[in-house]
Design a protein around this motif. Sequence first.
Motif, PDB file in Angstrom:
ATOM      1  N   TYR A  32      -2.445 -29.617 -57.584  1.00 12.27           N
ATOM      2  CA  TYR A  32      -3.738 -29.414 -57.780  1.00 12.27           C
ATOM      3  C   TYR A  32      -3.793 -31.140 -58.730  1.00 12.27           C
ATOM      4  O   TYR A  32      -3.148 -31.563 -60.075  1.00 12.27           O
ATOM      5  N   ASP A  98      -8.851 -29.085 -59.958  1.00  8.61           N
ATOM      6  CA  ASP A  98      -9.620 -29.068 -58.483  1.00  8.61           C
ATOM      7  C   ASP A  98      -9.056 -27.909 -57.969  1.00  8.61           C
ATOM      8  O   ASP A  98      -8.420 -27.383 -58.268  1.00  8.61           O
ATOM      9  N   GLY A  99      -9.640 -27.037 -57.065  1.00  2.00           N
ATOM     10  CA  GLY A  99      -9.678 -26.192 -56.744  1.00  2.00           C
ATOM     11  C   GLY A  99      -9.100 -25.651 -55.866  1.00  2.00           C
ATOM     12  O   GLY A  99      -7.935 -25.071 -54.595  1.00  2.00           O
ATOM     13  N   ARG A 100      -8.943 -27.252 -54.865  1.00  2.00           N
ATOM     14  CA  ARG A 100      -8.081 -27.270 -53.913  1.00  2.00           C
ATOM     15  C   ARG A 100      -6.531 -27.554 -53.644  1.00  2.00           C
ATOM     16  O   ARG A 100      -6.191 -29.125 -54.319  1.00  2.00           O
ATOM     17  N   TYR A 110     -18.837 -32.178 -60.182  1.00  2.00           N
ATOM     18  CA  TYR A 110     -19.319 -31.023 -58.543  1.00  2.00           C
ATOM     19  C   TYR A 110     -18.298 -31.703 -57.646  1.00  2.00           C
ATOM     20  O   TYR A 110     -17.736 -30.028 -57.187  1.00  2.00           O
ATOM     21  N   GLU A 111     -16.839 -32.345 -57.817  1.00  2.00           N
ATOM     22  CA  GLU A 111     -15.956 -31.835 -57.213  1.00  2.00           C
ATOM     23  C   GLU A 111     -14.697 -30.645 -57.542  1.00  2.00           C
ATOM     24  O   GLU A 111     -13.635 -30.583 -56.768  1.00  2.00           O
ATOM     25  N   TYR A 112     -14.756 -30.592 -58.865  1.00  2.00           N
ATOM     26  CA  TYR A 112     -14.039 -29.969 -59.893  1.00  2.00           C
ATOM     27  C   TYR A 112     -14.629 -28.842 -60.127  1.00  2.00           C
ATOM     28  O   TYR A 112     -15.812 -27.740 -60.251  1.00  2.00           O
ATOM     29  N   ASP A 113     -14.115 -27.816 -59.559  1.00  2.00           N
ATOM     30  CA  ASP A 113     -13.945 -26.073 -59.997  1.00  2.00           C
ATOM     31  C   ASP A 113     -13.595 -25.334 -61.210  1.00  2.00           C
ATOM     32  O   ASP A 113     -14.122 -23.914 -61.121  1.00  2.00           O
ATOM     33  N   TYR A 114     -12.721 -26.511 -62.461  1.00  2.76           N
ATOM     34  CA  TYR A 114     -12.176 -25.354 -63.343  1.00  2.76           C
ATOM     35  C   TYR A 114     -12.648 -26.284 -64.567  1.00  2.76           C
ATOM     36  O   TYR A 114     -12.080 -27.390 -64.291  1.00  2.76           O
ATOM     37  N   TRP A 115     -13.214 -25.698 -65.537  1.00  2.00           N
ATOM     38  CA  TRP A 115     -13.205 -26.597 -67.041  1.00  2.00           C
ATOM     39  C   TRP A 115     -12.397 -25.998 -67.903  1.00  2.00           C
ATOM     40  O   TRP A 115     -13.191 -24.564 -67.909  1.00  2.00           O
TER      41      TRP A 115
END
Length: 125
Positions: A32, A98-100, A110-115
């Motif tokens: 990732y 990133d989640g992908r 907004y393109e990142y899924d985890y923080w």
Amino acid sequence: QVQLVESGGGLVQAGGSLRLSCAASGRTFSRYAMGWFRQAPGKEREFVSAITWSANTHYADSVKGRFTISRDNAKNTVYLQMNTLKPEDTALYYCAADGRPWGGIIARTYEYDYWGQGTQVTVSS
């Protein structure tokens, strides 16, 4: 569930250095892209740097030549080495994932899924 934990922030004088770390857990880290963002009081969160699964890197113009992002897949950790720090680098620094899998460079929040929760960096003049 992916968890990100930042560390390494602190108070430093202008011209000094800090190294931030972001430890990831909950999935196969090496697949990732990861990123660093920062947010100063009263300002929007802004992109700092990103690194892909294949270690391609990208930097904001404001930190290019001073900051270096890297990753250690064996330790599930991404780093941000910050040199020649300036007072305007003062902010809460966040790690993002990133989640992908197998994605490229991404620089928008907004393109990142985890923080992560963030680590404070304060640079005194």
